[in-house]
Structures are given as structure tokens and as C-alpha cells.
Design a protein around this motif. Sequence first.
Motif, PDB file in Angstrom:
ATOM      1  N   GLU A  79       1.272  -3.777  19.090  1.00  0.00           N
ATOM      2  CA  GLU A  79      -0.101  -3.563  19.574  1.00  0.00           C
ATOM      3  C   GLU A  79      -0.789  -2.491  18.745  1.00  0.00           C
ATOM      4  O   GLU A  79      -1.931  -2.164  18.995  1.00  0.00           O
ATOM      5  N   ILE A  80      -0.075  -1.900  17.801  1.00  0.00           N
ATOM      6  CA  ILE A  80      -0.613  -0.750  17.059  1.00  0.00           C
ATOM      7  C   ILE A  80      -1.457  -1.251  15.893  1.00  0.00           C
ATOM      8  O   ILE A  80      -0.943  -1.985  15.033  1.00  0.00           O
ATOM      9  N   PRO A  81      -2.739  -0.875  15.848  1.00  0.00           N
ATOM     10  CA  PRO A  81      -3.557  -1.327  14.718  1.00  0.00           C
ATOM     11  C   PRO A  81      -2.947  -0.853  13.393  1.00  0.00           C
ATOM     12  O   PRO A  81      -2.467   0.279  13.308  1.00  0.00           O
ATOM     13  N   LEU A  82      -2.955  -1.734  12.380  1.00  0.00           N
ATOM     14  CA  LEU A  82      -2.397  -1.366  11.072  1.00  0.00           C
ATOM     15  C   LEU A  82      -3.429  -0.551  10.298  1.00  0.00           C
ATOM     16  O   LEU A  82      -4.614  -0.762  10.428  1.00  0.00           O
ATOM     17  N   SER A  83      -2.976   0.337   9.481  1.00  0.00           N
ATOM     18  CA  SER A  83      -3.792   1.251   8.648  1.00  0.00           C
ATOM     19  C   SER A  83      -4.988   1.856   9.368  1.00  0.00           C
ATOM     20  O   SER A  83      -6.079   1.978   8.830  1.00  0.00           O
ATOM     21  N   GLY A  84      -4.765   2.277  10.597  1.00  0.00           N
ATOM     22  CA  GLY A  84      -5.838   2.949  11.325  1.00  0.00           C
ATOM     23  C   GLY A  84      -5.583   4.427  11.537  1.00  0.00           C
ATOM     24  O   GLY A  84      -6.403   5.124  12.109  1.00  0.00           O
ATOM     25  N   GLY A  85      -4.419   4.915  11.088  1.00  0.00           N
ATOM     26  CA  GLY A  85      -4.071   6.303  11.375  1.00  0.00           C
ATOM     27  C   GLY A  85      -3.449   6.445  12.753  1.00  0.00           C
ATOM     28  O   GLY A  85      -3.515   7.502  13.377  1.00  0.00           O
ATOM     29  N   LEU A  86      -2.827   5.354  13.233  1.00  0.00           N
ATOM     30  CA  LEU A  86      -2.246   5.395  14.580  1.00  0.00           C
ATOM     31  C   LEU A  86      -0.718   5.250  14.553  1.00  0.00           C
ATOM     32  O   LEU A  86      -0.105   4.812  15.508  1.00  0.00           O
ATOM     33  N   GLY A  87      -0.144   5.595  13.420  1.00  0.00           N
ATOM     34  CA  GLY A  87       1.316   5.677  13.355  1.00  0.00           C
ATOM     35  C   GLY A  87       2.023   4.343  13.262  1.00  0.00           C
ATOM     36  O   GLY A  87       3.199   4.249  13.627  1.00  0.00           O
ATOM     37  N   SER A  88       1.349   3.296  12.756  1.00  0.00           N
ATOM     38  CA  SER A  88       2.030   1.993  12.678  1.00  0.00           C
ATOM     39  C   SER A  88       3.192   2.050  11.686  1.00  0.00           C
ATOM     40  O   SER A  88       4.255   1.482  11.940  1.00  0.00           O
ATOM     41  N   SER A  89       3.028   2.742  10.566  1.00  0.00           N
ATOM     42  CA  SER A  89       4.132   2.802   9.594  1.00  0.00           C
ATOM     43  C   SER A  89       5.269   3.665  10.139  1.00  0.00           C
ATOM     44  O   SER A  89       6.450   3.316   9.988  1.00  0.00           O
ATOM     45  N   ALA A  90       4.922   4.769  10.800  1.00  0.00           N
ATOM     46  CA  ALA A  90       5.976   5.614  11.392  1.00  0.00           C
ATOM     47  C   ALA A  90       6.764   4.824  12.426  1.00  0.00           C
ATOM     48  O   ALA A  90       8.000   4.884  12.467  1.00  0.00           O
ATOM     49  N   ALA A  91       6.061   4.050  13.261  1.00  0.00           N
ATOM     50  CA  ALA A  91       6.745   3.268  14.305  1.00  0.00           C
ATOM     51  C   ALA A  91       7.690   2.250  13.672  1.00  0.00           C
ATOM     52  O   ALA A  91       8.816   2.050  14.144  1.00  0.00           O
ATOM     53  N   ALA A  92       7.243   1.623  12.575  1.00  0.00           N
ATOM     54  CA  ALA A  92       8.083   0.620  11.915  1.00  0.00           C
ATOM     55  C   ALA A  92       9.335   1.269  11.328  1.00  0.00           C
ATOM     56  O   ALA A  92      10.459   0.772  11.512  1.00  0.00           O
ATOM     57  N   ILE A  93       9.150   2.382  10.652  1.00  0.00           N
ATOM     58  CA  ILE A  93      10.298   3.077  10.035  1.00  0.00           C
ATOM     59  C   ILE A  93      11.294   3.524  11.111  1.00  0.00           C
ATOM     60  O   ILE A  93      12.504   3.307  10.988  1.00  0.00           O
ATOM     61  N   VAL A  94      10.770   4.111  12.176  1.00  0.00           N
ATOM     62  CA  VAL A  94      11.637   4.596  13.259  1.00  0.00           C
ATOM     63  C   VAL A  94      12.380   3.417  13.900  1.00  0.00           C
ATOM     64  O   VAL A  94      13.590   3.489  14.173  1.00  0.00           O
ATOM     65  N   ALA A  95      11.677   2.298  14.116  1.00  0.00           N
ATOM     66  CA  ALA A  95      12.310   1.122  14.747  1.00  0.00           C
ATOM     67  C   ALA A  95      13.460   0.604  13.889  1.00  0.00           C
ATOM     68  O   ALA A  95      14.544   0.286  14.408  1.00  0.00           O
ATOM     69  N   GLY A  96      13.241   0.524  12.581  1.00  0.00           N
ATOM     70  CA  GLY A  96      14.296   0.022  11.683  1.00  0.00           C
ATOM     71  C   GLY A  96      15.499   0.951  11.681  1.00  0.00           C
ATOM     72  O   GLY A  96      16.661   0.513  11.795  1.00  0.00           O
ATOM     73  N   LEU A  97      15.235   2.237  11.553  1.00  0.00           N
ATOM     74  CA  LEU A  97      16.336   3.216  11.536  1.00  0.00           C
ATOM     75  C   LEU A  97      17.115   3.185  12.845  1.00  0.00           C
ATOM     76  O   LEU A  97      18.352   3.163  12.845  1.00  0.00           O
TER      77      LEU A  97
END
Length: 285
Positions: A79-97
Motif C-alpha cells: 500500500e506504500i506509494p513508490l518514490s514518494g518519500g514514504l519508506g517503500s525502499s526501506a520496507a522492501a529491504i527490511v522485508a527481504g532481510l
Amino acid sequence: MTLRRRRLVRVPASSANLGPGFDVLAAALALQLEVEVQETGSFAVVTELDVPRDRSNLLVRGFERLHPADAFEFRISSEIPLSGGLGSSAAAIVAGLLAADHLFELDADVMSLAAELEGHPDNVAAAIEGGFVVCQGTRVHRFEPPMGLEAVIVVPFEGVATEAARAALPASVPLGDAVFNVAEAATLMLGLAGANLELISSGLHDRLHQPHRAHLYPRSLELVERAPALGALGATISGAGPSVLVWCHYEQTGAVMDALEREASGWARVVRAPFESQGADVREL
Ligand code: HSE
């Protein structure tokens, strides 16, 4: 047939900086990224999101930092907008790890690895811990969102690349600006710790990053400045932008949302995104 290992990982969105706390302060928001990781015997990324389906996918990169992904399928929704400054990349990295860490019982230092992959600790800390965080390097101090405080986000249709936003920052800043931000951040922390909305409202200002990035998100910054006039406690650019985090007392939220809908018409959408106490979560399926 052998038993296929399966995990469901949920990670919240996050808003970094919170005005004066560049690369230090962040809060988790109640929008979720979800991934089901299953050992199927072959690699696949299944998603309707506009993200890579190969090994360059950020979630897979997070996973592969700890274990090869050859035998795993990743079903990703968010549900996290991509490239909006809302932590979508952080969430993806954390989920994978976290998925790899849990599947292989590695007990890895997920916080440090995520901060290394992301390049700064604030979003990943909030994504992992939930609530509000203060990052002292990769040491994270977490606390609960204060009662009565709510958030609305305004998400522009056009994104800003975090790399461009980081490149816009100067190598050094005037001492006066640094002192200004220390005073604002300290006031904001006192406000958050004591649920004092007046202190929160007076501690949301920044001179270290938002003015330097103004050309990347002029409308967002204008909205930040207008937020108090719209009935909010204030507003901050969310992370590297261009989304705006609008801070409200719960009694104001409805009226503020109506005002924001009018302000955002044609260039952004308005989303209610409460502060989220729950951090990343892994379940065995
Ligand atoms: N603190 C980081 C920045 C957050 O402002 O560049 C990026 O999402």
C-alpha cells in the motif's frame, strides 16, 4: 514431496526526518508492504507493483544479502506509494532481510544491514521498530506515538528520486542553521515525549534539508508552510519528498483532510495514514 518453507512478512511505511531530524528521526505509518516468501524450487517475483521482477528487486537484494534466492518465490503487495518519500525502499529491504533471517535462523544484525543497503538509518529503523525512532547512528531509540496525534499524507502524482534529493544537499551548512535545527529537534522531542501538542507544533521546522531541496518539490513545500493555516499542527516533507506529512490532533483530522483535498486537487492525493506502533512482523505459514 518435501515441506516447502513459507513466511509472511509485513513491514510498515515510514516518514523520515520529521522536519528538523535529518537522517535521525522517523515514524512508522499504517500502510503496509506484505510479502509471502515460499520455497518453490525456483526463483520468481510475483507482483502487480511497478518494480523489477529480477534479482535487482530491492526486496530480493535484501534477501540475497543473507542467502541466495534461487529456490524462492516472492509474492509482493504494497500500500506504500513508490518514490514518494514514504519508506517503500526501506520496507522492501527490511522485508527481504527479515524473510531470509527468519527462514534460515541467522540472527543477523538486520538493522545495520538494512541501513547499509538503504544508505541511511532513519526509515529502516522505523520500519523495523514501529512507533517513533531516534537514530544515534545505527543505535535506535524507539518510543510510542503520543495519544491524540494523527497523520495525514499528501502524495504528489510525480515522484522525486532519493538520489537527486541527496545530491541537492550542500557539503556543509552554516552554524546558525545547525543551531536552529538542534533547537527545533529538541523541542519536538520534548513535545513527543510529553504528548504536548504545542511543543510538537513549534518543533517541526527545518533549515538543513527542506530549503535545499525546495526546487524538487515546490508545491509540497508551499503546502508545508500553509498547513497551520489549514488547521493542522504543522507539516514536514516526508523523507526525501515529495510527500508531505501533515501532523494533526485527532479532533482536527477530518477538517484538515477536507482542506487538504482542496489544496491537493490535480497534483496529489490525500491519504489518512495513522502513526503505527507495530514494527515489522514475520509469520511462519
Ligand atoms: N533522511 C533521508 C533523506 C530519508 O532525507 O535523504 C530518505 O527517505
